[in-house]
Scaffold this active site. Structure first.
Site, PDB file in Angstrom:
ATOM      1  N   ARG A  46       0.841  -1.200   0.000  1.00 31.01           N
ATOM      2  CA  ARG A  46       0.000   0.000   0.000  1.00 31.01           C
ATOM      3  C   ARG A  46       0.881   1.256   0.000  1.00 31.01           C
ATOM      4  O   ARG A  46       1.027   1.923  -1.010  1.00 31.01           O
ATOM      5  CB  ARG A  46      -0.942  -0.017   1.206  1.00 31.01           C
ATOM      6  CG  ARG A  46      -2.119   0.971   1.058  1.00 31.01           C
ATOM      7  CD  ARG A  46      -1.799   2.403   1.423  1.00 31.01           C
ATOM      8  NE  ARG A  46      -1.389   2.555   2.816  1.00 31.01           N
ATOM      9  CZ  ARG A  46      -0.954   3.697   3.319  1.00 31.01           C
ATOM     10  NH1 ARG A  46      -0.805   4.780   2.538  1.00 31.01           N
ATOM     11  NH2 ARG A  46      -0.572   3.785   4.591  1.00 31.01           N
ATOM     12  N   GLU A  81      -3.888  10.835  10.106  1.00 36.44           N
ATOM     13  CA  GLU A  81      -2.940  11.430   9.160  1.00 36.44           C
ATOM     14  C   GLU A  81      -2.375  12.745   9.699  1.00 36.44           C
ATOM     15  O   GLU A  81      -3.097  13.568  10.237  1.00 36.44           O
ATOM     16  CB  GLU A  81      -3.631  11.665   7.816  1.00 36.44           C
ATOM     17  CG  GLU A  81      -2.678  12.169   6.738  1.00 36.44           C
ATOM     18  CD  GLU A  81      -3.382  12.489   5.435  1.00 36.44           C
ATOM     19  OE1 GLU A  81      -2.679  12.719   4.434  1.00 36.44           O
ATOM     20  OE2 GLU A  81      -4.626  12.524   5.431  1.00 36.44           O
TER      21      GLU A  81
END
Length: 516
Positions: free
Chosen positions: A12, A142
């Site tokens: 990923r 994030e």
């Protein structure tokens, strides 16, 4: 100290490396290797809703993982998109979504244009939907590293608002790789003490070259899991290297990981091949040169008492120690290489060969143990093996036409000619040479790797060095040719391996005759 899980995100985050794109079949093979051979705890294999090929890849991995009882260890990144990622993952057969949230107030306000409350409402709705449909949920924060530094209250309120939603792992990324180990220790310790009932992963990036050190700091602080990739792949400067992380956690912190170190190099080479991104020769653990001693004093110390050996032994990784030959080589360096090749020389001849090695090394010639038989022959007999000698050769290349080669070769005592064509001058030459060899019941070994280079800072008229790796019966052999024309450098390397093969066959025949 807790025993952290290892999550590998090569498939990923590693695929976010510039120029890297794995096919579904490549992803499946890498995923199998990570879970079965290297034995990482979890793998993150894709981002939801990327492409049709991506859902095919995830489906293939999940199908295999279900049969192996490992489907719960396969995770997919998903987004706050009103359930579209959830449906995509369910369609692929996935069982775990790693939902992407905003871990800093700046990202939340400027990228989403939302308040913390609005973002929390969206997250809770997506988490509830995913869990209702049977998915386990982890949550990425994030830009957490900047968020924790600039707006710690935002981070606390975000985690507080999600603490009771059933999230399995809160994953804390150093998204831009800006943290130091001391900062990681302080921040992770604070998060774990403030929310002791939650599990926190640490997801590093390597922009300052601190990813592995930051992983160690996170584990020492109590991280439940750490994230890494094969060969340090990832956005910009990449993530933490799986090999570096595993070895450091085992050796420096004394942790008993599930990781099987003996397959790290093998899987690294697999990823190198599929990604097209070559690993640096001096990359820790997996680099080609990291178990090569160059200085003669090091070889001498190893020869006498293994003085330069550490716990970081090559045998742990199914590798072997090597001793470089060059201007820094000493007698022990030469002896180690002679032992590897099972060659014996007198003291006088050892001295002669060593002086020649140093002379060649001083002229910046790269020397490998495969060159030793030629150097020995040059020193003791004054010439290289010449069972095959190229007497004359013409090679032509054209645009939109096949290249051609016409050659005249002396093969032992006979002069033979042939012509060939192919996809480039070297291919045309090997085609012509194959015709000559076939007449004598010979053949070139299979070509494994081909590298052409000139000295750094060289110009278009610089000397060209061609290094070719061949698959011979005795194992891989590397030969080198040097010429101002790169095609003829490759031709010289080809003639060397052919001469080496014929010499080996002659020596074997003599040995059989003497035994008889």
């Amino acid at each position: 100290m807790n025993q952290p899980e290892i999550l590998d995100t090569t498939l990923r985050d590693g695929e976010q490396t510039h120029g890297v794109s794995f096919s579904p079949e490549e992803k499946t093979n890498i995923g199998k290797a990570l879970l079965e051979l290297v034995r990482v705890d979890r793998i993150e294999v894709a981002s939801a809703r990327v492409s049709k090929g991506e859902i095919e890849a995830v489906s293939d991995i999940i199908d295999w993982a279900q049969g192996a009882g490992l489907a719960d260890r396969v995770e997919v990144l998903g987004f706050v998109d009103h359930g579209k990622s959830v449906d995509w993952i369910l369609k692929s057969g996935g069982r775990v979504i790693n939902l992407l949230a905003k871990g800093s107030e700046k990202h939340c306000r400027h990228q989403l244009g939302k308040t913390l409350g609005e973002h929390l409402n969206d997250l809770c709705a997506n988490i509830e939907l995913a869990r209702e449909k049977g998915l386990a949920v982890n949550l990425y924060l994030e830009d957490w590293s900047n968020g924790y530094r600039d707006s710690r209250g935002f981070v606390y309120r975000l985690v507080d608002g999600l603490a009771d939603t059933g999230v399995g792992h809160f994953m804390l990324p150093d998204t831009l790789g800006v943290m130091t180990p001391e900062q990681v220790t302080a921040a992770m310790t604070d998060m774990i003490r403030r929310f002791p009932h939650l599990k926190f992963d640490f997801h590093p990036h390597n922009d300052y070259g601190l990813a592995t050190a930051n992983v160690i700091a996170a584990v020492q602080a109590g991280a439940a899991a750490v994230h890494c990739t094969i060969n340090c792949l990832g956005e910009r400067a990449g993530n933490a290297s799986l090999a570096e992380v595993a070895v450091n956690l085992r050796d420096q912190l004394g942790l008993n990981l599930r990781i099987d170190e003996s397959h790290l190099v093998q899987v690294g080479e697999l990823v190198e091949h599929f990604s097209g991104k070559r690993t640096a020769h001096n990359a820790p653990i997996v680099g080609e040169d990291v178990f090569t001693q160059t200085a003669g004093i090091h070889a001498d110390g190893d020869h006498k008492a293994s003085l330069y050996h550490t716990r970081l032994s090559p045998e742990r990784f199914a590798r072997s120690r090597r001793y470089a030959l060059g201007k820094l080589a000493g007698k022990a360096s030469l002896l180690k290489n002679l032992e590897r090749l099972d060659i014996s020389l007198s003291e006088e001849n050892q001295h002669k060969v060593l002086q020649r090695v140093i002379e060649l090394g001083d002229s910046k010639k790269a020397i490998t143990s495969d060159d030793l038989p030629f150097i020995i022959t040059e020193v003791l007999e004054g010439k290289d093996y010449t069972h095959v000698e190229l007497l004359s050769c013409t090679v032509t290349s054209s645009l939109d036409l096949q290249s051609t080669a016409s050659i005249r070769v002396r093969l032992q005592d006979e002069v033979l000619t042939a012509a060939g064509s192919g996809n480039g001058g070297f291919d045309a030459f090997t085609g012509a040479l194959a015709k000559i060899l076939k007449k004598k019941g010979l053949a070139l070994p299979r070509l494994v790797d081909f590298e052409v280079r000139i000295p750094k800072g060289g110009h278009s008229d610089a000397l060209t060095e061609c290094i070719i790796t061949w698959a011979c019966e005795t194992g891989e052999v590397r030969t080198r040719g040097v010429h101002y024309n790169q095609v003829f450098a490759a031709i010289n390397a080809t003639l060397r391996v052919l001469n080496l093969q014929i010499q080996g066959s002659l020596q074997q025949s003599r040995s059989i005759d003497s035994t008889a």
